[in-house]
Design a protein around this motif. Structure first.
Motif, PDB file in Angstrom:
ATOM      1  N   ALA A 133       5.852   6.176   6.146  1.00  0.00           N
ATOM      2  CA  ALA A 133       6.204   5.321   5.010  1.00  0.00           C
ATOM      3  C   ALA A 133       6.981   4.084   5.477  1.00  0.00           C
ATOM      4  CB  ALA A 133       7.018   6.116   4.002  1.00  0.00           C
ATOM      5  N   LYS A 145       0.827  -1.202   0.000  1.00  0.00           N
ATOM      6  CA  LYS A 145       0.000   0.000   0.000  1.00  0.00           C
ATOM      7  C   LYS A 145       0.868   1.262   0.000  1.00  0.00           C
ATOM      8  CE  LYS A 145      -3.491  -2.362   2.788  1.00  0.00           C
ATOM      9  NZ  LYS A 145      -2.616  -3.539   3.087  1.00  0.00           N
ATOM     10  N   THR A 146       0.345   2.308  -0.587  1.00  0.00           N
ATOM     11  CA  THR A 146       0.932   3.634  -0.420  1.00  0.00           C
ATOM     12  C   THR A 146       0.264   4.295   0.781  1.00  0.00           C
ATOM     13  OG1 THR A 146      -0.703   4.778  -1.789  1.00  0.00           O
ATOM     14  CG2 THR A 146       1.183   3.770  -2.917  1.00  0.00           C
ATOM     15  N   GLN A 196       5.717   0.224   5.007  1.00  0.00           N
ATOM     16  CA  GLN A 196       6.525  -0.793   4.332  1.00  0.00           C
ATOM     17  C   GLN A 196       6.739  -2.005   5.234  1.00  0.00           C
ATOM     18  OE1 GLN A 196      10.450   0.528   3.194  1.00  0.00           O
ATOM     19  NE2 GLN A 196      10.647  -1.063   1.641  1.00  0.00           N
TER      20      GLN A 196
END
Length: 333
Positions: free
Chosen positions: A297, A2-3, A301
């Motif tokens: 982020a 996913k972002t 991740q």
């Protein structure tokens, strides 16, 4: 993978009582913060059950959920969580069933198996009850039945409650809770905002053992993230010292009200104290806009989480709102 734009953003409020201020002030700050989070597009706003703690005002969790839901219009409101050892499932079903009737499709019921307090206070809450490992799964099943459709021959019915199907979440910081959430096909919220050590192992277990259910066809993971955001890294670190003081008080069993920030607080501590606070807040994100974005982020991740639920204990309520704005902006980039 996913972002950040794919990940929902929510908030867990410990409803801190600030040094020099009142309980009424803490409750008012919670409502104003919830309204701000709603305006920023947050998905949900949860409050956590704690008892006999001088710096936390969320002991009557269901009452506070109703207060916040009544003062907002769209955001989901719920418990992060209700601690089942302290309550009979029927009482929980009736309380959250009532909330669901008052605020349709806006109430969540997060459940934990810790007492959320010390052993003396736990006995005051449930008197002489002795908990076993089997109690929590059984009581989750009982709650699911009480909040679901009434079955033929069912002798105990939650009124209100029956048929409301209030969404149930399993909360935890261990492999036990991950396995239970997977077996029941329920969404799972990991308490990485204070116990991050088993985060990756627990969510991997949850995903690998997940069984689709009537409420969820694939795993759904929420992780707790302590956040302290400001225009600069230096200011964020200064504001975070209120949280560092709170954590040190927990570790030293010296719980107090939320304290004002202190310049260079961590520099004044012993190495072992700094290390203990670092372990407690290992999933935390502290900094200016760019560092916050990078921190989010990194967590995305590592965990591929579906949702972040942030904890943001800034002493100044206005700077807390600003911190949430920076966090929300970071998720959009």
């Amino acid at each position: 993978m996913k972002t950040l734009k794919d990940i929902k953003l929510s908030m867990l409020d410990l409803v801190a009582i600030r040094e020099g201020r009142s309980v009424a002030d803490a409750l008012a700050v919670a409502l104003s913060t919830a309204r701000h989070a709603e305006a920023l597009g947050f998905t949900r706003y949860w409050v956590a059950e704690h008892h006999n703690m001088p710096g936390i005002a969320s002991s009557a969790t269901a009452v506070l959920v109703g207060h916040i839901a009544g003062g907002t219009t769209r955001i989901r409101v719920g418990s992060g969580g209700i601690m089942l050892p302290n309550h009979a499932p029927l009482v929980v079903a009736e309380a959250f069933g009532t909330l669901a009737e008052l605020y349709p499709d806006r109430i969540d019921l997060g459940l934990g198996r810790a007492p959320g307090t010390d052993s003396v206070t736990m006995r005051a809450l449930r008197r002489d009850r002795v908990e076993t490992e089997d109690d929590f799964p059984r009581e989750v099943s009982e709650l699911q039945q009480l909040l679901g459709p009434v079955q033929h021959g069912q002798r105990v019915v939650a009124v209100p409650g029956a048929g409301t199907n209030v969404p149930i979440w399993i909360l935890g910081s261990s492999l036990f809770s991950a396995r239970l959430a997977a077996e029941r096909g329920l969404p799972y919220a990991f308490a990485s905002h204070f116990a991050p050590r088993q985060l990756l192992q627990a969510i991997a277990l949850y995903r690998s053992k997940f069984q689709p259910s009537a409420v969820l066809d694939k795993p759904y993971v929420m992780i707790g993230v302590p956040v302290m955001a400001a225009p600069t890294d230096e200011e964020a670190e200064f504001l975070a010292s209120s949280n560092y003081q709170r954590v040190l008080g927990i570790l030293n069993r010296n719980r107090r009200r939320l304290q004002p920030p202190v310049a260079h607080f961590m520099d004044k501590l012993r190495p072992e104290e700094r290390a203990a606070i670092g372990d407690f807040l290992a999933a935390g994100v502290v900094g200016g806009p760019e560092r916050v974005r990078e921190g989010f982020a990194r967590l995305a991740q590592l965990t591929d989480a579906d949702e972040f639920i942030v904890v943001c204990d800034v002493f100044d309520p206005e700077l807390r709102l600003r911190s949430l704005e920076i966090a929300a902006s970071a998720m959009e980039k």
